[in-house]
Design an enzyme around this catalytic site. Structure first.
Site, PDB file in Angstrom:
ATOM      1  N   GLU A 287     -25.959 -37.384   4.572  1.00  0.00           N
ATOM      2  CA  GLU A 287     -26.635 -38.746   3.951  1.00  0.00           C
ATOM      3  C   GLU A 287     -27.336 -39.360   5.174  1.00  0.00           C
ATOM      4  O   GLU A 287     -27.751 -40.461   5.451  1.00  0.00           O
ATOM      5  CB  GLU A 287     -25.772 -39.679   3.401  1.00  0.00           C
ATOM      6  CG  GLU A 287     -25.278 -39.212   2.407  1.00  0.00           C
ATOM      7  CD  GLU A 287     -24.465 -40.208   1.238  1.00  0.00           C
ATOM      8  OE1 GLU A 287     -25.137 -41.697   1.483  1.00  0.00           O
ATOM      9  OE2 GLU A 287     -23.532 -40.209   0.527  1.00  0.00           O
TER      10      GLU A 287
ATOM     11  N   ARG B 213     -25.328 -45.385   2.003  1.00  0.00           N
ATOM     12  CA  ARG B 213     -24.938 -45.330   3.497  1.00  0.00           C
ATOM     13  C   ARG B 213     -23.774 -46.249   3.776  1.00  0.00           C
ATOM     14  O   ARG B 213     -22.821 -45.869   4.658  1.00  0.00           O
ATOM     15  CB  ARG B 213     -26.028 -45.111   4.408  1.00  0.00           C
ATOM     16  CG  ARG B 213     -26.827 -44.004   4.146  1.00  0.00           C
ATOM     17  CD  ARG B 213     -28.153 -44.068   4.907  1.00  0.00           C
ATOM     18  NE  ARG B 213     -28.950 -42.879   4.799  1.00  0.00           N
ATOM     19  CZ  ARG B 213     -30.266 -42.605   4.710  1.00  0.00           C
ATOM     20  NH1 ARG B 213     -30.985 -43.740   5.336  1.00  0.00           N
ATOM     21  NH2 ARG B 213     -30.742 -41.616   4.889  1.00  0.00           N
TER      22      ARG B 213
ATOM     23  N   CYS C  74     -28.684 -33.756  -6.018  1.00  0.00           N
ATOM     24  CA  CYS C  74     -29.337 -32.631  -5.334  1.00  0.00           C
ATOM     25  C   CYS C  74     -30.705 -33.052  -4.659  1.00  0.00           C
ATOM     26  O   CYS C  74     -31.710 -33.027  -5.500  1.00  0.00           O
ATOM     27  CB  CYS C  74     -29.431 -31.690  -6.587  1.00  0.00           C
ATOM     28  SG  CYS C  74     -28.080 -30.947  -7.113  1.00  0.00           S
TER      29      CYS C  74
ATOM     30  N   GLN D 108     -29.725 -39.153  13.942  1.00  0.00           N
ATOM     31  CA  GLN D 108     -31.164 -39.440  14.338  1.00  0.00           C
ATOM     32  C   GLN D 108     -31.985 -39.620  13.459  1.00  0.00           C
ATOM     33  O   GLN D 108     -32.904 -40.799  13.747  1.00  0.00           O
ATOM     34  CB  GLN D 108     -31.675 -37.899  14.951  1.00  0.00           C
ATOM     35  CG  GLN D 108     -31.134 -37.469  16.051  1.00  0.00           C
ATOM     36  CD  GLN D 108     -29.599 -36.898  16.055  1.00  0.00           C
ATOM     37  OE1 GLN D 108     -29.007 -36.403  14.968  1.00  0.00           O
ATOM     38  NE2 GLN D 108     -28.842 -37.168  17.055  1.00  0.00           N
TER      39      GLN D 108
ATOM     40  N   GLN E   7      -8.218 -36.215  23.341  1.00  0.00           N
ATOM     41  CA  GLN E   7      -7.954 -36.254  24.573  1.00  0.00           C
ATOM     42  C   GLN E   7      -6.657 -36.956  25.166  1.00  0.00           C
ATOM     43  O   GLN E   7      -5.827 -36.520  25.990  1.00  0.00           O
ATOM     44  CB  GLN E   7      -9.104 -37.302  25.239  1.00  0.00           C
ATOM     45  CG  GLN E   7      -9.141 -36.970  26.767  1.00  0.00           C
ATOM     46  CD  GLN E   7      -9.651 -35.673  27.192  1.00  0.00           C
ATOM     47  OE1 GLN E   7     -10.110 -34.712  26.582  1.00  0.00           O
ATOM     48  NE2 GLN E   7      -9.348 -35.208  28.443  1.00  0.00           N
TER      49      GLN E   7
HETATM   50  N1  CAA Z   1     -36.602 -48.288   0.216  1.00  0.00           N
HETATM   51  C1  CAA Z   1     -37.521 -48.017  -0.599  1.00  0.00           C
HETATM   52  N2  CAA Z   1     -38.712 -47.396  -0.203  1.00  0.00           N
HETATM   53  C2  CAA Z   1     -38.654 -46.794   0.936  1.00  0.00           C
HETATM   54  C3  CAA Z   1     -37.547 -46.831   1.769  1.00  0.00           C
HETATM   55  C4  CAA Z   1     -36.468 -47.533   1.489  1.00  0.00           C
HETATM   56  N3  CAA Z   1     -35.335 -47.610   2.282  1.00  0.00           N
HETATM   57  N4  CAA Z   1     -38.072 -45.833   2.895  1.00  0.00           N
HETATM   58  C5  CAA Z   1     -39.263 -45.431   2.723  1.00  0.00           C
HETATM   59  N5  CAA Z   1     -39.531 -46.095   1.476  1.00  0.00           N
HETATM   60  C6  CAA Z   1     -40.842 -45.750   0.659  1.00  0.00           C
HETATM   61  C7  CAA Z   1     -41.960 -46.191   1.982  1.00  0.00           C
HETATM   62  O1  CAA Z   1     -42.368 -47.500   1.584  1.00  0.00           O
HETATM   63  C8  CAA Z   1     -43.223 -45.298   1.465  1.00  0.00           C
HETATM   64  O2  CAA Z   1     -43.723 -45.692   0.392  1.00  0.00           O
HETATM   65  P1  CAA Z   1     -45.315 -45.407   0.005  1.00  0.00           P
HETATM   66  O3  CAA Z   1     -45.320 -43.947  -0.924  1.00  0.00           O
HETATM   67  O4  CAA Z   1     -45.650 -46.552  -0.907  1.00  0.00           O
HETATM   68  O5  CAA Z   1     -46.109 -45.397   1.253  1.00  0.00           O
HETATM   69  C9  CAA Z   1     -42.555 -43.875   1.263  1.00  0.00           C
HETATM   70  O6  CAA Z   1     -41.205 -44.203   0.803  1.00  0.00           O
HETATM   71  C10 CAA Z   1     -42.356 -42.901   2.288  1.00  0.00           C
HETATM   72  O7  CAA Z   1     -41.734 -43.453   3.282  1.00  0.00           O
HETATM   73  P2  CAA Z   1     -41.800 -42.910   5.059  1.00  0.00           P
HETATM   74  O8  CAA Z   1     -43.426 -42.883   5.477  1.00  0.00           O
HETATM   75  O9  CAA Z   1     -40.903 -43.679   5.869  1.00  0.00           O
HETATM   76  O10 CAA Z   1     -41.318 -41.535   4.614  1.00  0.00           O
HETATM   77  P3  CAA Z   1     -40.968 -40.445   5.621  1.00  0.00           P
HETATM   78  O11 CAA Z   1     -41.494 -38.980   4.981  1.00  0.00           O
HETATM   79  O12 CAA Z   1     -41.599 -40.547   6.768  1.00  0.00           O
HETATM   80  O13 CAA Z   1     -39.382 -40.079   5.686  1.00  0.00           O
HETATM   81  C11 CAA Z   1     -37.319 -40.594   6.267  1.00  0.00           C
HETATM   82  C12 CAA Z   1     -38.488 -41.100   6.058  1.00  0.00           C
HETATM   83  C13 CAA Z   1     -36.484 -41.851   6.646  1.00  0.00           C
HETATM   84  C14 CAA Z   1     -37.205 -39.457   7.406  1.00  0.00           C
HETATM   85  C15 CAA Z   1     -36.590 -39.977   5.049  1.00  0.00           C
HETATM   86  O14 CAA Z   1     -37.137 -38.712   4.793  1.00  0.00           O
HETATM   87  C16 CAA Z   1     -35.158 -39.921   5.139  1.00  0.00           C
HETATM   88  O15 CAA Z   1     -34.246 -40.748   5.090  1.00  0.00           O
HETATM   89  N6  CAA Z   1     -34.672 -38.471   5.531  1.00  0.00           N
HETATM   90  C17 CAA Z   1     -33.145 -38.179   5.647  1.00  0.00           C
HETATM   91  C18 CAA Z   1     -33.100 -37.484   4.225  1.00  0.00           C
HETATM   92  C19 CAA Z   1     -31.401 -37.894   4.067  1.00  0.00           C
HETATM   93  O16 CAA Z   1     -30.652 -38.706   4.243  1.00  0.00           O
HETATM   94  N7  CAA Z   1     -30.654 -36.529   3.443  1.00  0.00           N
HETATM   95  C20 CAA Z   1     -29.588 -36.530   2.907  1.00  0.00           C
HETATM   96  C21 CAA Z   1     -29.354 -35.877   1.757  1.00  0.00           C
HETATM   97  S1  CAA Z   1     -27.912 -36.569   0.884  1.00  0.00           S
HETATM   98  C22 CAA Z   1     -26.574 -35.948   1.422  1.00  0.00           C
HETATM   99  O17 CAA Z   1     -26.500 -35.489   2.457  1.00  0.00           O
HETATM  100  C23 CAA Z   1     -25.321 -35.777   0.469  1.00  0.00           C
HETATM  101  C24 CAA Z   1     -24.376 -34.881   0.276  1.00  0.00           C
HETATM  102  O18 CAA Z   1     -24.188 -34.560  -0.770  1.00  0.00           O
HETATM  103  C25 CAA Z   1     -23.746 -34.190   1.419  1.00  0.00           C
END
Ligand code: CAA
Length: 390
Positions: free
Chosen positions: A362, A242, A124, A366, A335
């Site tokens: 997930e 992923r 969640c 974009q 197609q």
């Molecule tokens: N591994 C470990 N730490 C990470 C990381 C990773 N891959 N990526 C980022 N971090 C850490 C960063 O180092 C940073 O740490 P600090 O606090 O120490 O600075 C922190 O996380 C914040 O990182 P960002 O500044 O990059 O964060 P952001 O707010 O810009 O967000 C994003 C990044 C990639 C956009 C992220 O929000 C994201 O992945 N969004 C998509 C969410 C998603 O995939 N949702 C799907 C939900 S699940 C689902 O769909 C399943 C279902 O059941 C249907």
């Protein structure tokens, strides 16, 4: 040495998953798609065979399969029906944070539940106003004595209507942005309500629901990892799951390509099977290249995890390319079928509908590009504990 040859064990595992997909999933997949009903019988059979919860470590009663084994299984399940495949794989997503940061006690109890009975768990994270922007979530968890009290709604929750427990992300410090999010293990009780079952375009056999936590109390020990470190746990989880989504997308694309190949050999136009026309041959050739490359990217992203290495960019490469491949290949398969491709009686329109979600859940295609751009333009070192399990 770089070697993509499967071992005998890996071949046997893939064959077993394929057999199950061919005999138990395919024959009923189009029916479940039509009804949008829950495929309990198929899920129970898969659970008995070990095709669910393959990620659960041996010390907690599971098979402890590698990430690579996982993607071999998921491609086959996606080939059978990605809606049923998603239902089967969702426990892996829900329990990845538990594997990464849960206490021994939590792992024993909750992994144990999944291996003892065909039960479901849900991840969640997403909320109505916080999809790609995870840190915009509004669900809160307030510490009260030796408990946390959770309030808020999560949407698009896979298996939400059937889950016995949830891994829930909530704000423990409202003013700290992504550094104010924590992750909790929340058992289902009367305060957890299933508000809405979504009526979806594709993957209609999977259950997708809105789940609301209404003053839901959990023991403080159900915190996974450290307080306010949940965002990182979510990102680490998605890095690990992923590749599985990518594998499922490869399975959808492969299924569509196979249907298109068979049809193009049977359908006669201008006096020859349409497979004889170069226009069709080139479409099939592009399908084959995309499926092949998507699979290679998927395998590599999983192998890195098995080697205990960070795979953030490779995981996004695989998820983005495989998801886009699934969409493109299924569209081209329609197609190849021409007007018949648009008719529900033929198999490829379901695959085209199913493929769309691969570019959305997930992390959208974009968001994958955003991750890839950041990791490419400004690579950063992120400290994370070595993953113990898949
Ligand atoms: N591994 C470990 N730490 C990470 C990381 C990773 N891959 N990526 C980022 N971090 C850490 C960063 O180092 C940073 O740490 P600090 O606090 O120490 O600075 C922190 O996380 C914040 O990182 P960002 O500044 O990059 O964060 P952001 O707010 O810009 O967000 C994003 C990044 C990639 C956009 C992220 O929000 C994201 O992945 N969004 C998509 C969410 C998603 O995939 N949702 C799907 C939900 S699940 C689902 O769909 C399943 C279902 O059941 C249907």
């Amino acid at each position: 040495m770089v070697d993509f040859t499967l071992t005998d064990e890996q071949k046997a595992l893939r064959e077993m998953a394929h057999d199950f997909a061919a005999k138990e999933i395919r024959p009923v997949a189009w029916e479940y798609d039509k009804d949008g009903s829950w495929p309990q019988e198929v899920l129970e059979k898969a659970w008995e065979l070990g095709l669910m919860n393959s990620h659960v470590p041996e010390e907690y009663g599971g098979p402890g399969a590698s990430y690579f084994d996982g993607v071999l299984i998921e491609e086959e399940l996606g080939w059978g029906c990605s809606g049923i495949g998603t239902s089967l794989a969702a426990n892996g997503l829900a329990t990845a944070p538990l594997a990464l940061g849960g206490s021994e006690e939590l792992k024993k109890q909750y992994f144990g539940m999944l291996t003892e009975a065909p039960l479901f768990a849900s991840f969640c994270l997403t909320e109505p106003d916080a999809g790609s922007d995870v840190s915009g979530m509004r669900t809160t968890a307030k510490r009260v004595g030796d408990k946390y009290v959770i309030n808020g709604s999560k949407c698009f929750i896979t298996n939400g209507g059937y889950a016995s427990f949830f891994t829930v992300y909530a704000k423990t410090d409202k003013d700290a942005g992504h550094r104010g999010i924590s992750c909790f293990l929340v058992p289902k009780d009367d305060t957890v309500t299933v508000d809405k079952k979504e009526d979806k375009m594709g993957q209609r056999a999977s259950n997708t629901a809105t789940i609301t936590f209404n003053d839901t109390e959990i023991p403080a020990g159900n915190l996974i990892g450290e307080e306010n470190r949940g965002f990182k746990l979510a990102m680490m989880t998605l890095d690990r799951t992923r590749p599985g989504v990518a594998a499922m997308a490869v399975g959808i694309a492969r299924a569509a390509m196979e249907f298109a190949i068979d049809y193009s050999k049977q359908r006669v136009q201008f006096g020859v099977p349409i497979a004889m026309h170069q226009a069709i041959q080139f479409m099939i050739a592009d399908m084959a290249t995309k499926v092949h490359l998507a699979r290679l990217a998927t395998w590599q992203s999983a192998v890195l995890l098995d080697q205990g290495r960070r795979n953030t960019i490779e995981s996004s490469h695989a998820k983005r390319f495989a998801a886009d491949t699934a969409m493109e290949v299924t569209t081209d398969a329609v197609q190849v079928y021409g007007g018949y491709g648009f008719i529900k009686e033929y198999p490829v329109e379901k695959l085209m509908r199913d493929a769309k979600i691969m570019q959305l859940y997930e992390g959208t295609s974009q968001i994958q590009r955003l991750v890839i751009a950041r990791e490419t333009l400004l690579p950063r070192h992120i400290e994370e504990p070595a993953p113990a399990v898949a």
